[in-house]
Write an enzyme that holds these catalytic residues in place. Structure first.
Site, mmCIF file in Angstrom:
data_model
loop_
_atom_site.group_PDB
_atom_site.id
_atom_site.type_symbol
_atom_site.label_atom_id
_atom_site.label_comp_id
_atom_site.label_asym_id
_atom_site.label_seq_id
_atom_site.Cartn_x
_atom_site.Cartn_y
_atom_site.Cartn_z
ATOM 1 N N HIS A 4 0.829 -1.193 0.000
ATOM 2 C CA HIS A 4 0.000 0.000 0.000
ATOM 3 C C HIS A 4 0.868 1.250 0.000
ATOM 4 O O HIS A 4 1.441 1.622 1.013
ATOM 5 C CB HIS A 4 -0.927 -0.002 1.206
ATOM 6 C CG HIS A 4 -2.108 0.881 0.986
ATOM 7 N ND1 HIS A 4 -2.013 2.061 0.303
ATOM 8 C CD2 HIS A 4 -3.403 0.739 1.321
ATOM 9 C CE1 HIS A 4 -3.196 2.621 0.234
ATOM 10 N NE2 HIS A 4 -4.065 1.833 0.835
ATOM 11 N N TYR A 9 -0.008 6.423 3.447
ATOM 12 C CA TYR A 9 0.691 5.389 4.195
ATOM 13 C C TYR A 9 2.194 5.577 3.995
ATOM 14 O O TYR A 9 2.642 6.350 3.148
ATOM 15 C CB TYR A 9 0.248 3.998 3.754
ATOM 16 C CG TYR A 9 -1.148 3.642 4.227
ATOM 17 C CD1 TYR A 9 -1.400 3.435 5.581
ATOM 18 C CD2 TYR A 9 -2.212 3.537 3.341
ATOM 19 C CE1 TYR A 9 -2.672 3.123 6.035
ATOM 20 C CE2 TYR A 9 -3.493 3.226 3.785
ATOM 21 C CZ TYR A 9 -3.719 3.010 5.137
ATOM 22 O OH TYR A 9 -4.969 2.711 5.576
ATOM 23 N N ARG A 56 -0.281 -0.333 -4.642
ATOM 24 C CA ARG A 56 -1.419 0.596 -4.701
ATOM 25 C C ARG A 56 -0.936 2.033 -4.553
ATOM 26 O O ARG A 56 -0.182 2.349 -3.628
ATOM 27 C CB ARG A 56 -2.428 0.279 -3.594
ATOM 28 C CG ARG A 56 -3.717 1.067 -3.757
ATOM 29 C CD ARG A 56 -4.785 0.677 -2.751
ATOM 30 N NE ARG A 56 -6.110 0.834 -3.336
ATOM 31 C CZ ARG A 56 -7.175 1.300 -2.700
ATOM 32 N NH1 ARG A 56 -7.100 1.642 -1.430
ATOM 33 N NH2 ARG A 56 -8.338 1.416 -3.308
ATOM 34 N N ARG A 96 -10.966 11.235 -8.146
ATOM 35 C CA ARG A 96 -12.252 11.657 -7.565
ATOM 36 C C ARG A 96 -12.480 11.121 -6.157
ATOM 37 O O ARG A 96 -13.505 11.392 -5.533
ATOM 38 C CB ARG A 96 -13.409 11.238 -8.480
ATOM 39 C CG ARG A 96 -13.523 9.739 -8.661
ATOM 40 C CD ARG A 96 -14.719 9.342 -9.520
ATOM 41 N NE ARG A 96 -14.561 7.971 -9.970
ATOM 42 C CZ ARG A 96 -14.010 7.618 -11.125
ATOM 43 N NH1 ARG A 96 -13.604 8.540 -11.955
ATOM 44 N NH2 ARG A 96 -13.898 6.342 -11.442
ATOM 45 N N GLY A 128 -15.229 5.131 -6.757
ATOM 46 C CA GLY A 128 -16.489 5.717 -7.198
ATOM 47 C C GLY A 128 -17.140 5.004 -8.363
ATOM 48 O O GLY A 128 -18.008 5.567 -9.015
ATOM 49 N N GLY A 149 -15.068 -0.625 -3.339
ATOM 50 C CA GLY A 149 -14.976 -0.540 -1.889
ATOM 51 C C GLY A 149 -16.338 -0.497 -1.237
ATOM 52 O O GLY A 149 -16.847 -1.508 -0.753
#
Ligand SMILES: Cc1cc2nc3c(=O)[nH]c(=O)nc-3n(C[C@H](O)[C@H](O)[C@H](O)COP(=O)(O)O)c2cc1C
Length: 193
Positions: A4, A9, A56, A96, A128, A149
């Site tokens: 991540h 992070y 990510r 976004r 989104g 998510g």
């Protein structure tokens, strides 16, 4: 194994220059700021193999106060170096999205589209997406995979619902970060009712 490196992070704190104020070989130039992430990625590859490692990124998210003075240069370098390492996939959070909320998108941010020409492995886009916009992202080759998510939190059988174009349960933001069953394992699957 997903590393991540987004949303503020630790690897992201090294990458972006609003948080990285180091003066050693892990700070300053893009090459130095990316060093931590690339070393971590190489270490993961050494254990699991490059095809099992993904990274990510959220290049345009201001979540956790993240910011870079030249995101195009920073993430251009990161993408090319990750490509060189040959990792299995790159997972990109679209501009976004800020954390887990949808925000205004001025169209200038860096999303999966930016990485397409820079990274040869699979690309996952997140943020989104609905059933239809996710499908569109695959059709127009923005990405190879779409991550969900909030819709997945509320719909344990999300792939099935998408396949059937069925109605979705609405997510309840108030239970996103609680510890009990509510909002975690009690959203009904199709047919439960
Ligand atoms: C309950 C919840 C917890 C999340 N936790 C994390 C997290 O720990 N790390 C992270 O990068 N994103 C986290 N996210 C953000 C998601 O990974 C995802 O990028 C974001 O929700 C946007 O996708 P969506 O529009 O499909 O929900 C979380 C989202 C939700 C709803």
């Amino acid at each position: 194994m997903e590393i991540h490196a987004g949303n503020g992070y630790l690897p992201d704190q090294f990458l972006q220059d609003n948080s990285n104020h180091r003066t050693d070989e892990y700070g300053g130039s893009v090459e130095n700021r990316a060093r931590f992430l690339l070393e971590v990625t190489q270490a993961a590859i050494d254990v699991w193999g490059k095809e099992r490692v993904g990274v990510r990124l959220s290049p345009s998210s201001t979540f956790n106060d993240m910011h870079d003075s030249n995101p195009t240069a920073t993430f251009n370098y990161v993408a090319q170096e990750l490509d060189r390492l040959g990792i299995g996939y790159l997972h990109v959070v679209e501009p976004r999205i800020k954390g887990n909320v949808t925000v205004e998108d001025d169209g200038k941010g860096l999303g999966a589209k930016f990485f397409r020409p820079l990274f040869g492995g699979a690309i996952i886009t997140a943020g989104g997406y609905t059933r239809d916009t996710g499908e569109e992202a695959l059709q127009n080759n923005t990405a190879d995979f779409v991550a969900y998510g909030r819709l997945f939190v509320a719909n344990p059988d999300l792939p099935k619902r998408f396949a059937l174009n069925a109605e979705l349960n609405k997510y309840n933001r108030n239970t996103f970060y609680t510890s009990g069953e509510e909002g975690y394992i009690d959203y009904p699957s199709l047919g439960d009712a």
